[in-house]
Scaffold this motif. Structure first.
Motif, PDB file in Angstrom:
ATOM      1  N   ASP A   1       0.817  -1.221   0.000  1.00 23.13           N
ATOM      2  CA  ASP A   1       0.000   0.000   0.000  1.00 23.13           C
ATOM      3  C   ASP A   1       0.847   1.266   0.000  1.00 23.13           C
ATOM      4  O   ASP A   1       0.298   2.377   0.050  1.00 23.13           O
ATOM      5  CB  ASP A   1      -0.926   0.010   1.214  1.00 23.13           C
ATOM      6  CG  ASP A   1      -1.935  -1.121   1.169  1.00 23.13           C
ATOM      7  OD1 ASP A   1      -2.323  -1.523   0.057  1.00 23.13           O
ATOM      8  OD2 ASP A   1      -2.336  -1.610   2.247  1.00 23.13           O
TER       9      ASP A   1
ATOM     10  N   ALA B   1      -2.706   5.882   3.205  1.00 17.57           N
ATOM     11  CA  ALA B   1      -3.526   4.697   2.952  1.00 17.57           C
ATOM     12  C   ALA B   1      -4.269   4.273   4.217  1.00 17.57           C
ATOM     13  O   ALA B   1      -5.467   3.950   4.180  1.00 17.57           O
ATOM     14  CB  ALA B   1      -2.644   3.559   2.442  1.00 17.57           C
TER      15      ALA B   1
ATOM     16  N   TYR C   1      -6.987  -0.948   3.509  1.00 14.70           N
ATOM     17  CA  TYR C   1      -6.928  -0.031   2.385  1.00 14.70           C
ATOM     18  C   TYR C   1      -6.998  -0.819   1.073  1.00 14.70           C
ATOM     19  O   TYR C   1      -6.361  -1.859   0.907  1.00 14.70           O
ATOM     20  CB  TYR C   1      -5.635   0.773   2.422  1.00 14.70           C
ATOM     21  CG  TYR C   1      -5.433   1.634   1.208  1.00 14.70           C
ATOM     22  CD1 TYR C   1      -6.145   2.836   1.057  1.00 14.70           C
ATOM     23  CD2 TYR C   1      -4.574   1.256   0.171  1.00 14.70           C
ATOM     24  CE1 TYR C   1      -5.985   3.617  -0.074  1.00 14.70           C
ATOM     25  CE2 TYR C   1      -4.404   2.047  -0.956  1.00 14.70           C
ATOM     26  CZ  TYR C   1      -5.110   3.228  -1.075  1.00 14.70           C
ATOM     27  OH  TYR C   1      -4.966   3.995  -2.196  1.00 14.70           O
ATOM     28  N   THR C   2      -7.757  -0.292   0.145  1.00 14.51           N
ATOM     29  CA  THR C   2      -7.783  -0.833  -1.218  1.00 14.51           C
ATOM     30  C   THR C   2      -7.724   0.323  -2.198  1.00 14.51           C
ATOM     31  O   THR C   2      -8.093   1.459  -1.858  1.00 14.51           O
ATOM     32  CB  THR C   2      -9.076  -1.637  -1.492  1.00 14.51           C
ATOM     33  OG1 THR C   2     -10.199  -0.742  -1.442  1.00 14.51           O
ATOM     34  CG2 THR C   2      -9.252  -2.759  -0.485  1.00 14.51           C
ATOM     35  N   ASN C   3      -7.265   0.058  -3.415  1.00 15.88           N
ATOM     36  CA  ASN C   3      -7.163   1.114  -4.425  1.00 15.88           C
ATOM     37  C   ASN C   3      -8.540   1.684  -4.781  1.00 15.88           C
ATOM     38  O   ASN C   3      -8.653   2.828  -5.212  1.00 15.88           O
ATOM     39  CB  ASN C   3      -6.482   0.586  -5.682  1.00 15.88           C
ATOM     40  CG  ASN C   3      -5.000   0.320  -5.460  1.00 15.88           C
ATOM     41  OD1 ASN C   3      -4.383   1.005  -4.663  1.00 15.88           O
ATOM     42  ND2 ASN C   3      -4.453  -0.662  -6.156  1.00 15.88           N
ATOM     43  N   ASP C   4      -9.575   0.878  -4.586  1.00 10.52           N
ATOM     44  CA  ASP C   4     -10.926   1.342  -4.931  1.00 10.52           C
ATOM     45  C   ASP C   4     -11.398   2.395  -3.933  1.00 10.52           C
ATOM     46  O   ASP C   4     -12.328   3.135  -4.239  1.00 10.52           O
ATOM     47  CB  ASP C   4     -11.916   0.165  -4.925  1.00 10.52           C
ATOM     48  CG  ASP C   4     -11.594  -0.824  -6.019  1.00 10.52           C
ATOM     49  OD1 ASP C   4     -10.926  -0.395  -6.992  1.00 10.52           O
ATOM     50  OD2 ASP C   4     -11.970  -1.998  -5.889  1.00 10.52           O
TER      51      ASP C   4
END
Length: 330
Positions: A298, A308, A327-330
């Motif tokens: 991340d 993040a 945490y995710t990119n989306d």
């Protein structure tokens, strides 16, 4: 013939007078030197007796031959208990250091400002600073050591207080924001060198402002103390808690074996922090929200990793609180 004998007698007489006068002169000088030496010895004895520093003399084998009253007071032993016996104040943990000091002394060198925690008779430890010098016999051979010990426990306590003020939160005792950035940098460096992962957890005490506003700051402060205590009771040895400010906290969790282990820690934190709080006659419930980011996936910089975790915390709060989010990119 008689004149010759007369001259001899005169010369002998003169020599006897000169010898007498020289004898008186040197006797006066000797008496003065003895008086001065006696005065010096008395002064040294007075210094040894009344100084607040502990003084001890040992043989090269560590057998005590002298201690002053300050030594008795500082360490708790009486002279009769120690003279002729090995010096008992060096703990086992410092025996290696003691041998190094002894080796230096045997080469004729003094050792200055040796700091350590030495043993007292009652088994407690005392922070001291020691200066040790070699003693020599008439031939110049080292035949003993003289040590002067100063109690520096107040100095150490003051230094510890400064460290606490610099690196720990005075209210909760948790490590502070400065410590957080230092530890995060160190964790990232270690993880890069050893190809490891670690987790950064951001925590927020839900509705803390409501507690402060409705019950008072004293209750709010006590809530933060107990909040920290509950977290500390759960954290594994490889995780460290930091108070970043207000009701914002962070945990650096190093060397987790898997994501499941991180999830397990987050679940246990949520469960512990949702239990009822009883503070100053107030009984209430509050919860915690947690955002989690992982190194290196991340972010490989402090800014990216913190951002993040902060985004994940926002998602947990937006999802209804009392939650954790990775945490995710989306």
């Amino acid at each position: 013939m008689y004149v010759f004998h007369y001259y001899y007698l005169v010369i002998i007489f003169i020599l006897l007078v000169v010898a007498f006068l020289l004898g008186r002169y040197f006797k006066k000088k000797t008496d003065k030197l003895q008086t001065a030496l006696q005065a010096t010895n008395e002064q040294l004895s007075s210094i040894f007796t009344y100084t607040s520093d502990a003084i001890n003399i040992t043989t090269v084998d560590g057998v005590l031959t002298y201690i002053n009253p300050a030594f008795e007071q500082m360490y708790g032993w009486k002279k009769a208990e120690l003279i002729g016996k090995p010096l008992p104040i060096i703990p086992a943990a410092l025996h290696g250091e003691e041998q190094r000091v002894r080796d230096l002394l045997l080469t004729g060198n003094s050792v200055n400002h040796w700091e350590g925690s030495f043993l007292r008779k009652d088994g407690s430890f005392l922070d001291v600073e020691v200066t040790v010098s070699p003693l020599r016999d008439a031939a110049g051979t080292v035949n003993g050591f003289a040590a002067i010990t100063r109690d520096i426990s107040e100095k150490k306590q003051y230094e510890q207080k400064l460290i606490e003020l610099a690196f720990y939160d005075p209210l909760t005792g948790a490590a502070n924001r400065r410590s957080f950035y230092l530890r995060l940098a160190a964790a990232m460096e270690t993880a890069k060198e050893e190809n490891l992962r670690f987790a950064l957890l951001y925590l927020d005490c839900d509705r803390f402002k409501c507690v402060n506003d409705s019950m008072g700051h004293d209750v709010g402060d006590e809530l933060l103390k107990q909040f920290v205590a509950r977290i500390q009771a759960i954290l594994p040895a490889s995780a460290t808690l930091f108070r970043l400010g207000g009701d914002e906290f962070a945990i650096i969790y190093e060397r987790p074996s898997s994501d499941a282990e991180i999830t397990s820690l987050a679940d246990r934190l949520l469960a512990a922090l949702r239990e009822n709080w009883l503070i100053q006659g107030h009984s209430f419930e509050t919860t915690c929200s947690i955002g989690i980011s992982l190194f290196p996936q991340d972010g490989v910089s402090q800014t990216a990793l913190i951002s993040a975790a902060d985004h994940a915390l926002y998602e947990a709060k937006d999802g209804g609180r009392n939650l954790y989010r990775f945490y995710t990119n989306d």
